[in-house]
Design a protein around this motif. Structure first.
Motif, PDB file in Angstrom:
ATOM      1  N   PRO A 141       0.802  -1.237   0.000  1.00 59.02           N
ATOM      2  CA  PRO A 141       0.000   0.000   0.000  1.00 59.02           C
ATOM      3  C   PRO A 141       0.827   1.276   0.000  1.00 59.02           C
ATOM      4  N   ASP A 142       2.056   1.217   0.490  1.00 58.98           N
ATOM      5  CA  ASP A 142       2.868   2.438   0.574  1.00 58.98           C
ATOM      6  C   ASP A 142       3.833   2.598  -0.597  1.00 58.98           C
ATOM      7  N   GLY A 143       3.936   1.595  -1.464  1.00 60.28           N
ATOM      8  CA  GLY A 143       4.912   1.640  -2.544  1.00 60.28           C
ATOM      9  C   GLY A 143       4.286   2.003  -3.876  1.00 60.28           C
ATOM     10  N   ASP A 144       5.096   2.473  -4.795  1.00 66.82           N
ATOM     11  CA  ASP A 144       4.665   2.812  -6.134  1.00 66.82           C
ATOM     12  C   ASP A 144       5.423   1.893  -7.092  1.00 66.82           C
ATOM     13  N   ALA A 145       4.771   0.806  -7.493  1.00 61.43           N
ATOM     14  CA  ALA A 145       5.414  -0.200  -8.336  1.00 61.43           C
ATOM     15  C   ALA A 145       5.836   0.387  -9.679  1.00 61.43           C
ATOM     16  N   GLN A 146       5.017   1.260 -10.253  1.00 60.43           N
ATOM     17  CA  GLN A 146       5.342   1.848 -11.549  1.00 60.43           C
ATOM     18  C   GLN A 146       6.606   2.706 -11.458  1.00 60.43           C
ATOM     19  N   ALA A 147       6.708   3.531 -10.435  1.00 64.09           N
ATOM     20  CA  ALA A 147       7.894   4.378 -10.270  1.00 64.09           C
ATOM     21  C   ALA A 147       9.131   3.536  -9.981  1.00 64.09           C
ATOM     22  N   ALA A 148       8.980   2.498  -9.147  1.00 64.08           N
ATOM     23  CA  ALA A 148      10.118   1.624  -8.833  1.00 64.08           C
ATOM     24  C   ALA A 148      10.569   0.870 -10.074  1.00 64.08           C
ATOM     25  N   SER A 149       9.613   0.409 -10.886  1.00 61.55           N
ATOM     26  CA  SER A 149       9.964  -0.291 -12.123  1.00 61.55           C
ATOM     27  C   SER A 149      10.667   0.641 -13.101  1.00 61.55           C
ATOM     28  N   ALA A 150      10.202   1.881 -13.197  1.00 60.49           N
ATOM     29  CA  ALA A 150      10.835   2.849 -14.093  1.00 60.49           C
ATOM     30  C   ALA A 150      12.280   3.111 -13.666  1.00 60.49           C
ATOM     31  N   GLU A 151      12.501   3.252 -12.372  1.00 61.20           N
ATOM     32  CA  GLU A 151      13.856   3.485 -11.858  1.00 61.20           C
ATOM     33  C   GLU A 151      14.755   2.279 -12.125  1.00 61.20           C
ATOM     34  N   PHE A 152      14.238   1.079 -11.887  1.00 55.38           N
ATOM     35  CA  PHE A 152      14.998  -0.143 -12.138  1.00 55.38           C
ATOM     36  C   PHE A 152      15.328  -0.266 -13.626  1.00 55.38           C
ATOM     37  N   ARG A 153      14.337  -0.010 -14.485  1.00 51.33           N
ATOM     38  CA  ARG A 153      14.514  -0.105 -15.938  1.00 51.33           C
ATOM     39  C   ARG A 153      15.598   0.868 -16.417  1.00 51.33           C
ATOM     40  N   ARG A 154      15.614   2.062 -15.837  1.00 55.83           N
ATOM     41  CA  ARG A 154      16.571   3.088 -16.243  1.00 55.83           C
ATOM     42  C   ARG A 154      18.011   2.584 -16.146  1.00 55.83           C
ATOM     43  N   TYR A 155      18.292   1.777 -15.122  1.00 55.37           N
ATOM     44  CA  TYR A 155      19.673   1.352 -14.892  1.00 55.37           C
ATOM     45  C   TYR A 155      19.979  -0.061 -15.385  1.00 55.37           C
ATOM     46  N   THR A 156      18.983  -0.785 -15.864  1.00 55.53           N
ATOM     47  CA  THR A 156      19.234  -2.172 -16.255  1.00 55.53           C
ATOM     48  C   THR A 156      18.879  -2.519 -17.701  1.00 55.53           C
ATOM     49  N   GLU A 157      17.936  -1.805 -18.309  1.00 55.27           N
ATOM     50  CA  GLU A 157      17.440  -2.255 -19.611  1.00 55.27           C
ATOM     51  C   GLU A 157      18.494  -2.236 -20.710  1.00 55.27           C
ATOM     52  N   ASP A 158      19.342  -1.238 -20.741  1.00 51.51           N
ATOM     53  CA  ASP A 158      20.357  -1.191 -21.790  1.00 51.51           C
ATOM     54  C   ASP A 158      21.289  -2.402 -21.710  1.00 51.51           C
ATOM     55  N   ASP A 159      21.691  -2.781 -20.495  1.00 52.46           N
ATOM     56  CA  ASP A 159      22.543  -3.969 -20.334  1.00 52.46           C
ATOM     57  C   ASP A 159      21.805  -5.236 -20.721  1.00 52.46           C
ATOM     58  N   LEU A 160      20.536  -5.311 -20.363  1.00 55.51           N
ATOM     59  CA  LEU A 160      19.728  -6.472 -20.722  1.00 55.51           C
ATOM     60  C   LEU A 160      19.568  -6.570 -22.236  1.00 55.51           C
ATOM     61  N   ARG A 161      19.352  -5.453 -22.896  1.00 54.25           N
ATOM     62  CA  ARG A 161      19.270  -5.443 -24.361  1.00 54.25           C
ATOM     63  C   ARG A 161      20.583  -5.942 -24.966  1.00 54.25           C
ATOM     64  N   ALA A 162      21.694  -5.482 -24.424  1.00 58.34           N
ATOM     65  CA  ALA A 162      23.007  -5.891 -24.950  1.00 58.34           C
ATOM     66  C   ALA A 162      23.197  -7.392 -24.795  1.00 58.34           C
ATOM     67  N   ARG A 163      22.800  -7.945 -23.640  1.00 56.42           N
ATOM     68  CA  ARG A 163      22.951  -9.390 -23.446  1.00 56.42           C
ATOM     69  C   ARG A 163      22.065 -10.173 -24.410  1.00 56.42           C
ATOM     70  N   LYS A 164      20.839  -9.735 -24.591  1.00 57.27           N
ATOM     71  CA  LYS A 164      19.929 -10.416 -25.511  1.00 57.27           C
ATOM     72  C   LYS A 164      20.441 -10.324 -26.943  1.00 57.27           C
ATOM     73  N   ARG A 165      21.024  -9.184 -27.291  1.00 60.29           N
ATOM     74  CA  ARG A 165      21.620  -9.020 -28.619  1.00 60.29           C
ATOM     75  C   ARG A 165      22.792  -9.985 -28.792  1.00 60.29           C
ATOM     76  N   ASP A 166      23.656 -10.085 -27.793  1.00 61.37           N
ATOM     77  CA  ASP A 166      24.803 -11.006 -27.852  1.00 61.37           C
ATOM     78  C   ASP A 166      24.338 -12.451 -28.005  1.00 61.37           C
ATOM     79  N   ASP A 167      23.280 -12.830 -27.291  1.00 61.41           N
ATOM     80  CA  ASP A 167      22.764 -14.195 -27.373  1.00 61.41           C
ATOM     81  C   ASP A 167      22.253 -14.498 -28.776  1.00 61.41           C
ATOM     82  N   ALA A 168      21.490 -13.576 -29.355  1.00 60.26           N
ATOM     83  CA  ALA A 168      20.970 -13.788 -30.716  1.00 60.26           C
ATOM     84  C   ALA A 168      22.111 -13.857 -31.722  1.00 60.26           C
ATOM     85  N   GLN A 169      23.106 -13.005 -31.565  1.00 60.66           N
ATOM     86  CA  GLN A 169      24.250 -13.027 -32.481  1.00 60.66           C
ATOM     87  C   GLN A 169      25.041 -14.328 -32.352  1.00 60.66           C
TER      88      GLN A 169
END
Length: 196
Positions: free
Chosen positions: A79-107
């Motif tokens: 009830p006291d947390g904001d999942a959307q804001a926490a997810s946005a903050e987490f995404r900001r620092y992790t998504e680029d690395d995750l994209r790079a790993r997924k790209r490396d796997d496909a390659q």
């Protein structure tokens, strides 16, 4: 289609004919296009340097397939947390690395299949080292997630219902591909477990 993966020399092996290898390669190439869709093309050296210092995206992707590949990290913080804001903050620092790993796997899948180069209906055996197994496992999982999003598969019951489609339904090839990729992934996991 394939004889699937078996454990071999600490890694895994599977045989593919030209059709199977071509299908996997095409899927991996489409995965690269999907992963890079938000990043654009033709980056200059200055763009690449700047990207090293920028923060990643904060918004959940609109494309359902990308949303499955890059899901929100938090769905409920109480009830006291904001999942959307926490997810946005987490995404900001992790998504680029995750994209790079997924790209490396496909390659890695594309490189392996290019080196295999089966001719005609003759099967050739693909042999993967342990680190290549991990990359293939990641790529197979990503491919399944994309197909599942396109077919609206959430659970096993959804997949089983799709197995009853009429033969002329345009989704049938994707349903069979999803089943095949699932079997490849399952047998690769089993091969990796045996190789431990």
């Amino acid at each position: 289609m394939s004889r699937y993966f078996t454990a071999e020399d600490g890694g895994a092996a599977a045989s593919f004919d030209e059709l199977e290898a071509g299908l996997l390669r095409a899927y991996a190439e489409q995965m690269l296009e999907l992963i890079d869709a938000r990043e654009g093309t033709g980056a200059t050296a200055e763009d690449l340097i700047a990207s090293a210092f920028r923060e990643g995206p904060t918004e959940r992707p609109d494309d359902p397939a990308l949303a499955r590949l890059f899901p929100d990290a938090y769905t409920d913080l109480g009830p006291d947390g904001d999942a959307q804001a926490a997810s946005a903050e987490f995404r900001r620092y992790t998504e680029d690395d995750l994209r790079a790993r997924k790209r490396d796997d496909a390659q890695a899948v594309i490189r392996s299949l290019e080196a295999l180069a089966p001719e005609g209906r003759r099967r050739k055996t693909l042999r993967l080292k342990p680190d290549e197994c991990r990359q293939w496992l990641g790529a197979l999982n990503d491919l399944r997630l994309v197909l599942a999003s396109r077919l609206e598969i959430v659970d096993e019951e959804d997949f089983e219902a799709l197995m009853d489609l009429d033969d002329d339904d345009p989704r049938v090839p994707l349903v069979y591909s999803y089943g095949w990729l699932t079997t490849l992934q399952d047998t690769l996991v089993e091969a990796m477990m045996r190789s431990l």
